[in-house]
Design an enzyme around this catalytic site. Structure first.
Site, short mmCIF file in Angstrom:
data_model
loop_
_atom_site.label_atom_id
_atom_site.label_comp_id
_atom_site.label_asym_id
_atom_site.label_seq_id
_atom_site.Cartn_x
_atom_site.Cartn_y
_atom_site.Cartn_z
N GLU A 44 -84.18 28.76 25.89
CA GLU A 44 -83.81 30.17 26.02
C GLU A 44 -82.54 30.44 25.22
O GLU A 44 -81.61 29.65 25.23
CB GLU A 44 -83.55 30.46 27.51
CG GLU A 44 -83.14 31.88 27.82
CD GLU A 44 -82.82 32.08 29.31
OE1 GLU A 44 -82.56 31.07 30.01
OE2 GLU A 44 -82.85 33.24 29.78
N LYS A 127 -88.24 38.50 28.52
CA LYS A 127 -88.12 37.93 29.87
C LYS A 127 -88.37 38.99 30.95
O LYS A 127 -87.80 40.08 30.90
CB LYS A 127 -86.71 37.36 30.01
CG LYS A 127 -86.40 36.59 31.27
CD LYS A 127 -84.97 36.03 31.16
CE LYS A 127 -84.61 35.10 32.30
NZ LYS A 127 -83.24 34.53 32.10
N CYS A 163 -87.37 31.13 31.35
CA CYS A 163 -86.47 30.72 32.44
C CYS A 163 -86.80 31.31 33.82
O CYS A 163 -87.74 30.87 34.45
CB CYS A 163 -85.03 31.01 32.04
SG CYS A 163 -83.83 29.98 32.92
N SER A 190 -81.10 26.46 31.98
CA SER A 190 -81.01 26.29 33.43
C SER A 190 -79.84 25.35 33.75
O SER A 190 -79.90 24.17 33.45
CB SER A 190 -82.33 25.72 33.94
OG SER A 190 -82.23 25.33 35.28
N GLY A 332 -50.65 8.60 38.40
CA GLY A 332 -50.94 7.39 39.15
C GLY A 332 -51.81 7.67 40.37
O GLY A 332 -52.31 6.74 41.00
N ILE A 334 -55.20 9.54 42.40
CA ILE A 334 -56.64 9.42 42.16
C ILE A 334 -57.18 10.53 41.27
O ILE A 334 -58.05 10.29 40.42
CB ILE A 334 -57.41 9.34 43.51
CG1 ILE A 334 -58.89 9.09 43.28
CG2 ILE A 334 -57.21 10.60 44.34
CD1 ILE A 334 -59.20 7.76 42.66
N LYS A 551 -51.80 33.42 47.93
CA LYS A 551 -50.90 32.82 46.94
C LYS A 551 -51.40 33.07 45.52
O LYS A 551 -50.63 33.29 44.61
CB LYS A 551 -50.79 31.31 47.17
CG LYS A 551 -49.75 30.93 48.20
CD LYS A 551 -49.76 29.44 48.46
CE LYS A 551 -49.47 28.61 47.20
NZ LYS A 551 -49.56 27.15 47.47
#
Lengths: 582, 582
Positions: A44, A127, A163, A190, A332, A334, A551
């Site tokens: 597509e 489409k 699609c 997709s 340092g 994760i 915030k």
């Protein structure tokens, strides 16, 4: 029974680069021809890239798409490739490019498909089903088509669809069934979602049954801005047999021989929901010999799938935006460790810069773990202490508490942007989805960056991915990229002495369970309590999400957090004034 | 001919604050009752605020809306206000709250209207036309209604409609005409655009002619996030006479006596495009005496209108998000001077903090002009030199050129955010629309802030607004807030010695003419050249817009510039790979 050799070109397209995308089509048509394919299918919006969003509204862009399509057809023929039927998605319009107030517009921009043959555009299809949920906004951009185009190819009737047409019952597939076609072509852009490949095969089978026909399903591959397309193209026979399936996340030409029933109907016109138009392609294709062996690519496991999506998304974002390298803060911890491993997989270690930016509160183990990761992966490692800059602000302004914590994160942000401006790297952000949801980050601080590889990944999965990536390295006899200590130690922002994430947040396993319900599945307070979560915990977490939204309102005007990358567009609710349980 | 006394409650509603909005309704129903009104009309989505966006997807939020509506009806009756018919917009749902792939959903969330009377919800109507263009995304959130509700009130048939229903031909107004009603009620949350008031009156007249009925049009007022609602409520008689019109941008109760034809039809059921349902309210209203005099508020001039929109938008953003004050960088230039004047008008001088942050490149006249503005307006003025902080970075990193320019802007951003964190102010951004479009600003530098009052204002109009505001002050015998020097001097970012905007940009009058065509009206390169613009200039400006988009990709993931505030949602096209003229 005629045999059609069908090539599915599962390729990577770039939004806006019409000339480049046309060149891609040209190259893959040649490859399909070399394999004696009769038909080759592209995704597509192949020619324009997907999603084109507001480019749709530019008449000049629509014209460029239409003109390049005509030129492509001529060029293919000129190069001896006019004898293969090429199906290409593109942007068309039969009315004004910008849709406005008139909801009943019958003409306008179209999410279109063209069949190129013999140097010309011989058929077009618009489409029918336009998705307007999740990551899709197609009611905003396109007018729905109402005519199913059927093309007789080598004596087989082939219906052309795009699609979303395959995701909804009724419409093109149902009409294709009534019109008695032998094959339905489905071209797609997709986007990847976790386990979407588990949904696609049953879907293609279900819709094939509705059309009582074989289905050739081709999908785009590669990253485009916030989306990643995972490929997973396939061919399913009329009886539901999976005849061929392409790999996930890689470009591939999937070639399949399909025995298909000869055309049996000539009925056109009104089929209730849609009109049917037919045309016959004046071509007889030689039976291909020898037959191609079936290709059935293996499925990836969940973690491998996610890892691939993150790597492909980052790689294409960097490449498609003209960057060569990336830079980020390597603490340092994760999160930045996993981002580092993704970046090295995506770009190569020589294009990745990790900057350790210790403050007075940074622990020795943090600096050691960052250096350890750098040694393991070979990325460009630098150390830039931030205390002198932090002190320059503190000696002028009277700040304490949170303002001082945020100041450290912002000095790091300014430092990374300075390196970006000076050396040309893309800045990567390293906050995970859990942090973003509860606002455990600093605006214009650790939120700085043009791309965040893990913004859609809950913290608990970040750990899981780290373990998976290390195990995969071990299996291949390679060095594990991520230091065990980064995975095992308790997370800390290290913005004040002895700080731990658990000072401010529940344990991440508990937190993610509540957040998943609240954010991913729209559960309210009462639903979450009924699901067994501690009421006080639920209230605390929901309150955090609300405050986080508040915030963010200090951030850039109009900025909303949108978890779009993996198919679900979950905006966090603006609930600072709506309290659950009211 | 029965007479109805109709009160239009042009009020300010807040997204999410259902309890607060219900209290607003209660208070204004009382005021309408004190004026002996028979009917009082509140805006679209009054109870939930507009737009509720993804809150729609939360079942708990839908329930809260429904429950508060029932409670409101009971409370009104309890307080002796059950005898006035109150029309209130709210969120309802008769199916799952989250709409998904099923485009043909017939049940789900509804943009709804309720008629409250005698302590109960006596009638409901679901909006028929759902806008999905510009600032609207309603196909994403709502299911369209297909039943027109007609209520017989004091012997007059009244059709109930919501917002977009009046913007499109066909649908409710046409059906109301066939159903022979005397009055159509139209409740709205219609955002401000320049000159929209010039469009509304002819629109209401046109649709009234289609319905062959009087129209009572009530609109919301006030700012909500990126939108500003301008009120401009009105009553138009069946013959097109403007009977009453409310002021722009202010809360107001517009009370009108309307002589209306007695009901003449009882036909219900299928009217082609919609169904018609009828009910009779068991109430006879006494003729009101004495009659109310007609109110016809004067229209504002263009600049006054824009100024009011900017002031109201900022004031409500600050208030609705729980801030008390605002802070921003006051450079002595025209943009921050205009923002300062808007902020003082919106919040009062005692809640506005302007910070001069001179560097080594700041001119004396800049500091003087900033101080002059502070004296003229009385805002809280502070001076924080940035050179020590800038030097602390420069002594550690090797930076030159643009990286040094951007560094200065970013140090200012960190400084403002530190003041925000420490003292609680909302940070305002001061970049105009022209700068934003061509990317003449620093990410995480002068782009820092939670709200930008002038992001939708082209630079040439910024000057025009400054002149208008000063003239308005003179007229009222007040001090002109903006120093003449800020208006007259050539603009400069002052990030290197002797720098002027014209070093990098065309003259703003020339620039804005091209940008308006490219951004506001989707013209392509060839259109702009055909309109008489110099081809080289056009190429240069379009290139700048393209590069600006590219630069923004270094910003927060998923951030797109969206000029939404004034009714047009113009995302700048992602054209860094699409060249005009291809």
């Amino acid at each position: 029974m005629p045999t059609l050799r069908i090539a599915l070109a599962q390729v990577n397209s770039t939004v806006g680069d019409i000339a480049g995308n046309a060149a891609t089509v040209h190259g893959w048509v040649r490859r399909a021809a070399e394999q004696q394919a009769h038909v080759v299918l592209f995704p597509e919006m192949m020619l324009t890239g997907y999603p084109v969003e507001d480019l749709t509204f530019r008449e000049s862009f629509v014209s460029a798409s239409r003109n390049h399509l005509e030129r492509l057809a001529a060029d293919l023929d000129h190069d001896g490739l006019g004898g293969i039927a090429a199906v290409v998605g593109y942007l068309d319009a039969d009315g004004p490019a910008r849709l406005g107030a008139d909801a009943a517009a019958e003409r306008g921009p179209r999410d279109a498909l063209a069949l190129l043959f013999g140097g010309r555009v011989v058929a077009r299809y618009y489409k029918h089903h336009l998705p307007n949920y999740g990551v899709f906004d197609e009611d905003r951009y396109f007018v729905a088509g109402d005519t199913l185009q059927i093309v007789r190819l080598n004596g087989v009737d082939v219906a052309l669809t795009v699609c979303e047409d395959i995701w909804q019952p009724g419409g093109p597939f149902a009409v294709a069934g009534l019109a008695e076609v032998g094959l339905v072509v489905s071209i797609n852009a997709s986007p990847y979602e976790l386990n979407k490949d588990d949904v696609r095969l049953p879907l293609v089978r279900r819709r094939g049954a509705e059309a009582r026909a074989a289905v050739a399903y081709v999908n785009m591959v590669g990253g485009q801005d916030e989306l990643v397309f995972d490929g997973d193209s396939m061919v399913v026979a009329a009886d539901g047999t999976l005849v061929g399936r392409a790999a996930q996340f890689d470009e591939q030409l999937l070639v399949t021989d399909l025995d298909l029933p000869s055309a049996s109907s000539d009925r056109t016109g009104d089929f209730g929901e849609m009109h049917v138009a037919r045309l016959t392609l004046d071509a007889s294709f030689p039976a291909p010999a020898p037959p191609v062996p079936a290709t059935l690519a293996e499925r990836l496991g969940d973690d491998e799938e996610v890892w691939n999506a993150l790597v492909v998304g980052l790689r294409d974002y960097v490449r498609k935006n003209g960057f060569r390298s990336a830079v980020f803060g390597l603490s340092g911890g994760i999160d930045s460790a996993v981002v580092a491993a993704i970046a090295v997989d995506a770009l190569g270690a020589d294009r990745v810069v990790g900057v350790s930016m210790p403050s007075g509160y940074s622990s020795e183990h943090s600096k050691d773990d960052a250096a350890d990761l750098a040694r393991r992966t070979g990325l460009d490692y630098r150390v830039e202490p931030i205390q002198p800059m932090v002190d320059s602000y503190l000696s002028q302004l009277k700040l304490d508490g949170l303002a001082v914590e945020n100041l450290q994160a912002r000095v790091r942000g300014v430092l990374l942007m300075a390196l970006s401006n000076q050396e040309g790297h893309l800045v990567l952000t390293t906050g995970n989805k859990s942090e973003l949801a509860v606002g455990y980050s600093t605006l214009y601080g650790d939120s700085v960056g043009g791309y965040n590889p893990i913004k859609d990944v809950w913290k608990t999965r970040v750990w899981q991915l780290a373990r998976w990536r290390n195990a995969a390295a071990l299996e291949r006899g390679e060095v594990e990229p991520i230091p065990a200590n980064s995975i095992e130690k308790p997370p800390s922002a290290e913005l004040r002495p002895g700080q731990l994430d658990t000072d401010s947040l529940p344990d991440y396993h508990v937190l993610d369970a509540v957040l998943t319900g609240y954010v991913d599945t729209d559960q309210g307070r009462d639903d979450l309590v009924a699901a067994g979560h501690d009421p006080q915990l639920v209230d605390r977490v929901l309150r955090m999400v609300d405050v986080a939204e508040y915030k963010r309102r200090q951030s850039a005007p109009g900025t909303k957090i949108s978890f779009k990358a993996f198919g679900r567009d979950r905006r966090l609710p603006i609930t600072n004034r709506f309290r659950e349980g009211v």
